[in-house]
Motif scaffolding. Sequence first.
Motif, mmCIF file in Angstrom:
data_model
loop_
_atom_site.group_PDB
_atom_site.id
_atom_site.type_symbol
_atom_site.label_atom_id
_atom_site.label_comp_id
_atom_site.label_asym_id
_atom_site.label_seq_id
_atom_site.Cartn_x
_atom_site.Cartn_y
_atom_site.Cartn_z
ATOM 1 N N HIS A 140 0.883 -1.335 -0.067
ATOM 2 C CA HIS A 140 -0.067 -0.029 0.007
ATOM 3 C C HIS A 140 0.857 1.209 0.085
ATOM 4 C CE1 HIS A 140 -4.109 -1.372 0.719
ATOM 5 N NE2 HIS A 140 -3.600 -2.051 1.420
ATOM 6 N N ARG A 141 0.356 2.350 -0.759
ATOM 7 C CA ARG A 141 1.113 3.605 -0.716
ATOM 8 C C ARG A 141 0.210 4.214 0.398
ATOM 9 N NH1 ARG A 141 3.132 7.691 -5.318
ATOM 10 N NH2 ARG A 141 4.533 9.063 -3.886
ATOM 11 N N VAL A 142 0.670 4.995 1.455
ATOM 12 C CA VAL A 142 0.112 5.711 2.466
ATOM 13 C C VAL A 142 -0.099 7.215 2.099
ATOM 14 C CG1 VAL A 142 -0.032 6.256 4.822
ATOM 15 C CG2 VAL A 142 0.787 3.879 4.036
ATOM 16 N N ASN A 143 0.986 7.714 1.492
ATOM 17 C CA ASN A 143 0.929 9.229 1.542
ATOM 18 C C ASN A 143 0.058 9.780 0.328
ATOM 19 O OD1 ASN A 143 3.049 7.938 -0.156
ATOM 20 N ND2 ASN A 143 3.949 10.119 -0.605
ATOM 21 N N TRP A 144 -1.221 9.063 0.004
ATOM 22 C CA TRP A 144 -2.063 9.663 -1.089
ATOM 23 C C TRP A 144 -2.783 10.579 -0.528
ATOM 24 C CZ3 TRP A 144 -1.328 8.782 -5.745
ATOM 25 C CH2 TRP A 144 -0.830 7.443 -6.454
ATOM 26 N N MET A 145 -3.220 11.738 -1.437
ATOM 27 C CA MET A 145 -4.370 12.690 -1.506
ATOM 28 C C MET A 145 -5.491 12.082 -2.229
ATOM 29 S SD MET A 145 -3.983 16.732 -1.435
ATOM 30 C CE MET A 145 -3.252 16.650 -3.206
ATOM 31 N N TRP A 146 -6.625 11.900 -1.756
ATOM 32 C CA TRP A 146 -7.946 11.745 -2.774
ATOM 33 C C TRP A 146 -8.722 12.877 -3.030
ATOM 34 C CZ3 TRP A 146 -6.924 6.813 -4.743
ATOM 35 C CH2 TRP A 146 -6.106 6.112 -4.070
ATOM 36 N N ILE A 147 -9.123 13.147 -4.214
ATOM 37 C CA ILE A 147 -9.669 14.714 -4.427
ATOM 38 C C ILE A 147 -10.994 14.445 -5.088
ATOM 39 C CG2 ILE A 147 -9.347 16.641 -5.941
ATOM 40 C CD1 ILE A 147 -6.373 16.442 -5.255
ATOM 41 N N ASN A 148 -11.842 15.012 -4.840
ATOM 42 C CA ASN A 148 -13.173 15.351 -5.713
ATOM 43 C C ASN A 148 -13.091 16.276 -6.688
ATOM 44 O OD1 ASN A 148 -15.822 16.117 -6.668
ATOM 45 N ND2 ASN A 148 -16.771 14.462 -5.204
ATOM 46 N N PRO A 149 -12.794 16.182 -7.775
ATOM 47 C CA PRO A 149 -12.390 17.477 -8.806
ATOM 48 C C PRO A 149 -13.945 18.508 -8.929
ATOM 49 C CG PRO A 149 -12.683 15.351 -9.963
ATOM 50 C CD PRO A 149 -12.672 14.876 -8.556
ATOM 51 N N GLU A 150 -14.862 17.735 -8.878
ATOM 52 C CA GLU A 150 -16.053 18.423 -8.991
ATOM 53 C C GLU A 150 -16.134 19.685 -7.833
ATOM 54 O OE1 GLU A 150 -19.267 20.271 -11.035
ATOM 55 O OE2 GLU A 150 -17.528 18.819 -11.610
ATOM 56 N N VAL A 151 -15.746 19.135 -6.690
ATOM 57 C CA VAL A 151 -15.935 19.897 -5.477
ATOM 58 C C VAL A 151 -14.740 21.157 -5.604
ATOM 59 C CG1 VAL A 151 -15.232 20.143 -2.969
ATOM 60 C CG2 VAL A 151 -16.765 18.326 -3.858
ATOM 61 N N LEU A 152 -13.378 20.909 -5.950
ATOM 62 C CA LEU A 152 -12.535 21.514 -6.263
ATOM 63 C C LEU A 152 -13.115 22.899 -7.244
ATOM 64 C CD1 LEU A 152 -9.112 20.157 -5.918
ATOM 65 C CD2 LEU A 152 -10.427 21.156 -4.127
ATOM 66 N N LYS A 153 -13.473 22.277 -8.285
ATOM 67 C CA LYS A 153 -14.045 23.199 -9.389
ATOM 68 C C LYS A 153 -15.377 24.028 -8.940
ATOM 69 C CE LYS A 153 -15.917 23.116 -14.100
ATOM 70 N NZ LYS A 153 -16.541 22.193 -15.149
ATOM 71 N N LYS A 154 -16.096 23.708 -8.413
ATOM 72 C CA LYS A 154 -17.177 24.540 -7.569
ATOM 73 C C LYS A 154 -16.553 25.303 -6.656
ATOM 74 C CE LYS A 154 -20.918 21.235 -8.458
ATOM 75 N NZ LYS A 154 -21.875 20.548 -7.917
ATOM 76 N N SER A 155 -15.370 25.144 -5.720
ATOM 77 C CA SER A 155 -14.697 25.860 -4.817
ATOM 78 C C SER A 155 -13.828 26.937 -5.593
ATOM 79 C CB SER A 155 -14.173 25.116 -3.958
ATOM 80 O OG SER A 155 -14.865 24.082 -3.345
ATOM 81 N N GLY A 156 -13.558 26.932 -6.791
ATOM 82 C CA GLY A 156 -12.691 27.691 -7.636
ATOM 83 C C GLY A 156 -10.938 27.357 -7.171
ATOM 84 N N VAL A 157 -10.860 26.449 -6.850
ATOM 85 C CA VAL A 157 -9.469 25.999 -6.237
ATOM 86 C C VAL A 157 -8.661 25.048 -7.053
ATOM 87 C CG1 VAL A 157 -9.776 26.929 -3.924
ATOM 88 C CG2 VAL A 157 -9.930 24.527 -4.456
ATOM 89 N N GLU A 158 -7.592 24.668 -7.079
ATOM 90 C CA GLU A 158 -6.576 23.896 -7.820
ATOM 91 C C GLU A 158 -6.334 22.979 -6.669
ATOM 92 O OE1 GLU A 158 -6.129 23.606 -10.896
ATOM 93 O OE2 GLU A 158 -7.045 25.488 -11.267
ATOM 94 N N PRO A 159 -6.006 21.679 -7.229
ATOM 95 C CA PRO A 159 -5.502 20.729 -6.330
ATOM 96 C C PRO A 159 -4.067 21.007 -5.464
ATOM 97 C CG PRO A 159 -6.101 19.597 -8.443
ATOM 98 C CD PRO A 159 -6.195 20.964 -8.538
ATOM 99 N N PRO A 160 -4.227 21.153 -4.336
ATOM 100 C CA PRO A 160 -3.048 21.728 -3.571
ATOM 101 C C PRO A 160 -1.775 20.962 -3.652
ATOM 102 C CG PRO A 160 -4.502 20.582 -2.247
ATOM 103 C CD PRO A 160 -4.995 20.438 -3.401
#
Length: 417
Positions: A140-160
């Motif tokens: 397993h890789r532990v240091n993952w970040m799981w992103i909902n792209p639609e949420v970020l789009k509606k929030s007007g931000v990019e993946p950090p």
Amino acid sequence: MRHARITSGVAAIALTLAAAAARATDIEVLHWWTSGGEARALAELTKKLEASGHRWRDFSVAGGGGDNAMLLLKTRVVSGYPPMAAQIKGPEIREWAEEGLLADIGDVAKAGNWDATLPTVVANAMKYEGRYVAAPVNVHRVNWMWINPEVLKKSGVEPPATWDALISSADSIRKAGFVPIAHGGQPWQDFTLFESVALGVGGADFYRRAFVSLEAATIQSPTMIKALDTFKALRKLIDAGANNREWSAATAMVINGKAAVQFMGDWAKGEFAKAGKQPGRDYLCLPAPGTDKTYTYNIDSFAFFRQRQDDARKAQADLANALMGAEFQENFNLAKGSIPARTNARMDRFDDCAKRSAEDFRATAQSGGLVPSVAHRMAAPEAVQAAMQSAVSSFFNDPGMSSRDAQARLLQAIAQR
């Protein structure tokens, strides 16, 4: 783990478990795979063994990131009726082996050419004094970040790309009606988040010195203070209902569009798959901020306990062979979200997240960016890991506890080795 620690606090209930001993022809395996995606993965193993004529006796223990399972395992061992195998990993394999409780499965490993089939870091973790006592099923890789792209789009931000970028985007995410970080307020989940923060802030060498070598000077360094400060700042990005939330429920928040991101190992991908979601379209998998050149690994493995009967030992050999089977590892990890432990595994059926994980595992093994997960029992002795986890979780959830206080508790933790 010394014998006194194994027996402490469990002898009083040991007699009640004696009647639960499995028959010699049964295969009883202790594990903590109880979420939807994990259950689908485990079904592959059950199917494989029952097809060969064995009876599967499930010994599943939910919760605690394995803490609850380990307590019950110690109880069973003290009672004199250990399961045939148990989900044990990292330094704990050595600790059980030092007690003389684990079986030598070297003949099975030799026949299966495990030394040539497994990456060195995986093979070494399965051995005690050069002999195999456990079998791996994945990485397993532990240091993952799981992103909902639609949420970020509606929030007007990019993946950090940095932790500061995530923190600064929190207001925009909240104003759009979403939770910035989906999280479960359990100590092991707090520690999982912290290790990714520490890795992103300090890098692989800092992480290795602090959590593998357990160097006091590194624990006391300004870099550790910075990691702790950053970690504490993330607490404000978590919703009020996070207390004691299961990790899979936090994943569901990202899946269902209620939260922007989750920091969790790639077992979370099994939940996305179960929900019918596709990577790159419905969700994104990216390394946690600042960790794109590093990889925290967690190896699911099963250690084998000594058995008295010949037929039980034969069943153990069949279990070990099944766990290391190429077809099983492929099917199992497709369901689990991880990647096969075998170096010769086919990856054509795996998604882009898994393919990147496999590529990054190989690359970081060569570059020095590959490090064991301290939160998931791969890096430090059990007592140290538990003390660190307690310190980190207390700090995260106590507004009055300073980074200096947490640093002092981490320093006390390394004295537990």
